[in-house]
Write a protein that holds these residues in place. Structure first.
Motif, mmCIF file in Angstrom:
data_model
loop_
_atom_site.group_PDB
_atom_site.id
_atom_site.type_symbol
_atom_site.label_atom_id
_atom_site.label_comp_id
_atom_site.label_asym_id
_atom_site.label_seq_id
_atom_site.Cartn_x
_atom_site.Cartn_y
_atom_site.Cartn_z
ATOM 1 N N ASP A 149 35.888 46.590 33.977
ATOM 2 C CA ASP A 149 36.001 45.335 34.511
ATOM 3 C C ASP A 149 34.461 45.151 35.531
ATOM 4 O OD1 ASP A 149 38.103 44.250 33.031
ATOM 5 O OD2 ASP A 149 39.335 45.203 34.585
ATOM 6 N N THR A 151 34.134 44.263 38.798
ATOM 7 C CA THR A 151 34.914 43.989 39.875
ATOM 8 C C THR A 151 33.823 43.846 41.072
ATOM 9 O OG1 THR A 151 36.550 45.594 38.818
ATOM 10 C CG2 THR A 151 36.765 45.239 41.387
ATOM 11 N N SER A 238 35.463 35.919 32.062
ATOM 12 C CA SER A 238 35.598 36.838 30.946
ATOM 13 C C SER A 238 34.401 36.932 30.259
ATOM 14 C CB SER A 238 36.860 36.536 30.174
ATOM 15 O OG SER A 238 37.975 36.825 31.101
ATOM 16 N N ALA A 260 37.066 41.613 32.273
ATOM 17 C CA ALA A 260 37.272 40.710 33.076
ATOM 18 C C ALA A 260 36.130 40.694 34.344
ATOM 19 C CB ALA A 260 38.550 40.566 33.484
ATOM 20 N N LEU A 262 36.230 40.254 38.185
ATOM 21 C CA LEU A 262 37.244 39.866 39.280
ATOM 22 C C LEU A 262 36.517 39.767 40.513
ATOM 23 C CD1 LEU A 262 39.528 42.822 37.910
ATOM 24 C CD2 LEU A 262 39.573 40.379 37.370
ATOM 25 N N GLU A 278 48.772 41.853 38.282
ATOM 26 C CA GLU A 278 48.001 41.992 37.080
ATOM 27 C C GLU A 278 49.348 41.695 35.988
ATOM 28 O OE1 GLU A 278 46.978 45.442 34.300
ATOM 29 O OE2 GLU A 278 45.898 45.438 36.126
ATOM 30 N N PRO A 361 40.922 42.860 27.887
ATOM 31 C CA PRO A 361 41.318 42.512 29.046
ATOM 32 C C PRO A 361 40.574 40.851 29.190
ATOM 33 C CG PRO A 361 40.480 44.553 29.175
ATOM 34 C CD PRO A 361 40.126 44.262 28.016
ATOM 35 N N ALA A 363 40.816 37.397 32.375
ATOM 36 C CA ALA A 363 40.926 37.177 33.644
ATOM 37 C C ALA A 363 41.439 35.543 33.752
ATOM 38 C CB ALA A 363 39.533 37.192 34.261
ATOM 39 N N ARG A 385 43.700 40.336 36.543
ATOM 40 C CA ARG A 385 43.271 40.771 35.355
ATOM 41 C C ARG A 385 44.791 40.655 34.403
ATOM 42 N NH1 ARG A 385 43.097 46.397 33.172
ATOM 43 N NH2 ARG A 385 41.102 46.590 32.096
ATOM 44 N N THR A 387 45.858 42.169 30.683
ATOM 45 C CA THR A 387 45.718 43.174 29.853
ATOM 46 C C THR A 387 46.880 43.046 28.683
ATOM 47 O OG1 THR A 387 47.157 44.852 30.953
ATOM 48 C CG2 THR A 387 44.786 45.062 31.449
#
Length: 470
Positions: A149, A151, A238, A260, A262, A278, A361, A363, A385, A387
């Protein structure tokens, strides 16, 4: 008294019966084993026979890319060591097996003087995509992509923009050397920060050069992206990554996975705290849950409210009490009064369509708001997140079937393209097995009959002839 003359011919025949029965039994057992050998030697040999028509004439260069397509780079991005394999989410049903690729050096980067044009970036392929069985007698082509991701840390709130990296890991799951090409799509608020070997294709899409990868090779590449300072206003965000593997004479294979973006809780405001867990869907695809906590770190009580924004395909099927569906993607929940120094907890059921789970994944976004009786309202928001185990259940390409010299028939050998040849071999095997069984039964019957005759026959002894009388 008349003499009984017993000829030795019957005893001779009895003594010959046992060897003949043994020979018949051996022949029957040998014939019973022959069909298995014949079948095992015939089918794999036919499976291992290469195509009679090659993909191109010997020495002929493969077709080159469209000269008008100037958006495809001629150099692949640099590679890095891949991260260790991670354990997939716990599933109620056993997911498709995954294989650990052998440790091999990173693939060599080659200039794609001739390559297959990549698929249109506007329509990502449905995950998973595997070449159709029986489409080619050459080793199958397979590829798998996994992403991390984007992040962001709390330093994001103090900068006009932030440059970070997106790690993409590619695995050649096929049994042939393949050319692997990568493309990715960035959401609004994110732009490419100068990834070497990749070029902008418009609309957030980017195309990269290709790698030459050996079977089982696994490697990573780092994509540099820039996140604008106001991208948080458009969360949840995303993106997606797509890879395509091609080899001469074989059907191409492709795979895609989302990632994603984040954001940390913010913009930072004193007196309020927000946490979101999550959301994980197991292999059954059933509903999951989202936990959100809103804390009042101020000195006065305040009315609390949480809003949850979900991506396309993910919804709250049954909002709990004090929650209202503002739109299909947004749910608002009133928490009542949150005392100073206390934290309110909200648990929402969440469901997702199969298509959304395959693109994980993903978001989502959570917004927390505290409105005290006196003073200004405080509000923060953050990403969480989403998943799904379905996104990890990507079947790998099947290994080639063993050849006839191995003397056995592979249990997972693919069906022959010519159904008439398969049925003919089976009919022959059945006929041979039936004849062998009849021979064995006949041999046993003859042996039983012979033994009964010998046990039931009267014992007749020869008496010496009387001496002649004078």
């Amino acid at each position: 008294m008349a003499r009984v003359d017993v000829r030795p011919g019957r005893r001779v025949r009895d003594r010959r019966t046992v060897p003949l029965l043994a020979i018949s039994l051996a022949v029957g057992l040998t014939a019973a084993a022959v069909p298995g050998w014949a079948t095992a030697a015939t089918i794999p040999a036919r499976l291992a026979t290469p195509a009679t028509e090659p993909a191109g004439e010997p020495g002929e260069e493969p077709p080159t890319a469209d000269p008008t397509d100037t958006g495809v780079p001629t150099e692949a991005p640099s590679t890095a060591s891949p991260p260790p394999e991670t354990t997939p989410p716990v599933a109620t049903t056993e997911p498709a097996p995954t294989t650990t690729a052998p440790q091999e050096p990173a693939p060599t980067t080659t200039l794609p003087t001739a390559s297959t044009p990549p698929p249109p970036p506007s329509a990502p392929p449905v995950r998973p995509s595997v070449p159709a069985p029986g489409s080619s007698s050459l080793p199958p082509v397979g590829v798998r992509v996994t992403t991390e991701d984007v992040t962001l840390t709390s330093a994001y709130w103090n900068a006009p923009s932030t440059v970070t990296t997106l790690r993409v890991t590619v695995t050649n799951t096929g049994a042939a050397h393949a050319r692997i090409r990568l493309a990715y799509t960035l959401p609004a608020g994110l732009t490419d920060a100068g990834t070497k070997g990749c070029a902008d294709a418009g609309g957030g899409d980017h195309r990269c050069g290709e790698w030459t990868s050996a079977p089982g090779a696994r490697f990573s590449t780092l994509l540099r992206v820039r996140v604008s300072g106001d991208a948080w206003r458009q969360m949840p965000l995303s993106g997606s990554v797509r890879v395509t593997a091609t080899a001469p004479g074989a059907a191409p294979a492709s795979d895609n996975e989302g990632f994603a973006v984040l954001f940390p809780p913010g913009p930072p405001v004193p007196g309020i705290k927000l946490e979101a867990g999550e959301v994980a869907f197991d292999i059954s695809g059933g509903a999951s849950a989202l936990d959100v906590r809103l804390g009042n770190t101020g000195r006065v009580d305040a009315a609390g409210r949480i809003e949850v924004v979900l991506p396309a395909g993910v919804t709250v099927p049954a909002p709990p009490a004090d929650c209202t569906a503002v739109s299909p993607a947004r749910t608002r929940c009133d928490l009542g009064t949150v005392p100073a120094g206390r934290t309110a907890h909200l648990r929402l059921p969440v469901s997702a369509t199969p298509e959304a789970q395959r693109q994980a994944p993903l978001a989502g976004a959570a917004l927390g708001r505290l409105d005290p009786r006196t003073g200004r309202a405080r509000q923060v928001q953050m990403s969480f997140r989403i998943t799904a185990a379905a996104a990890l259940a990507t079947p790998v390409a099947s290994p080639p079937a063993p050849t006839g010299s191995q003397g056995v028939l592979a249990a997972n050998a693919p069906a022959l393209g010519d159904g008439g040849q398969t049925s003919s071999v089976r009919r022959t095997a059945i006929i041979l097995i039936t004849v062998s069984a009849l021979l064995v039964v006949l041999a046993l019957a003859l042996a039983t009959t012979s033994l009964r005759r010998r046990m039931g026959a009267p014992v007749i002894e020869r008496s010496p002839a009387p001496a002649p009388t004078d």
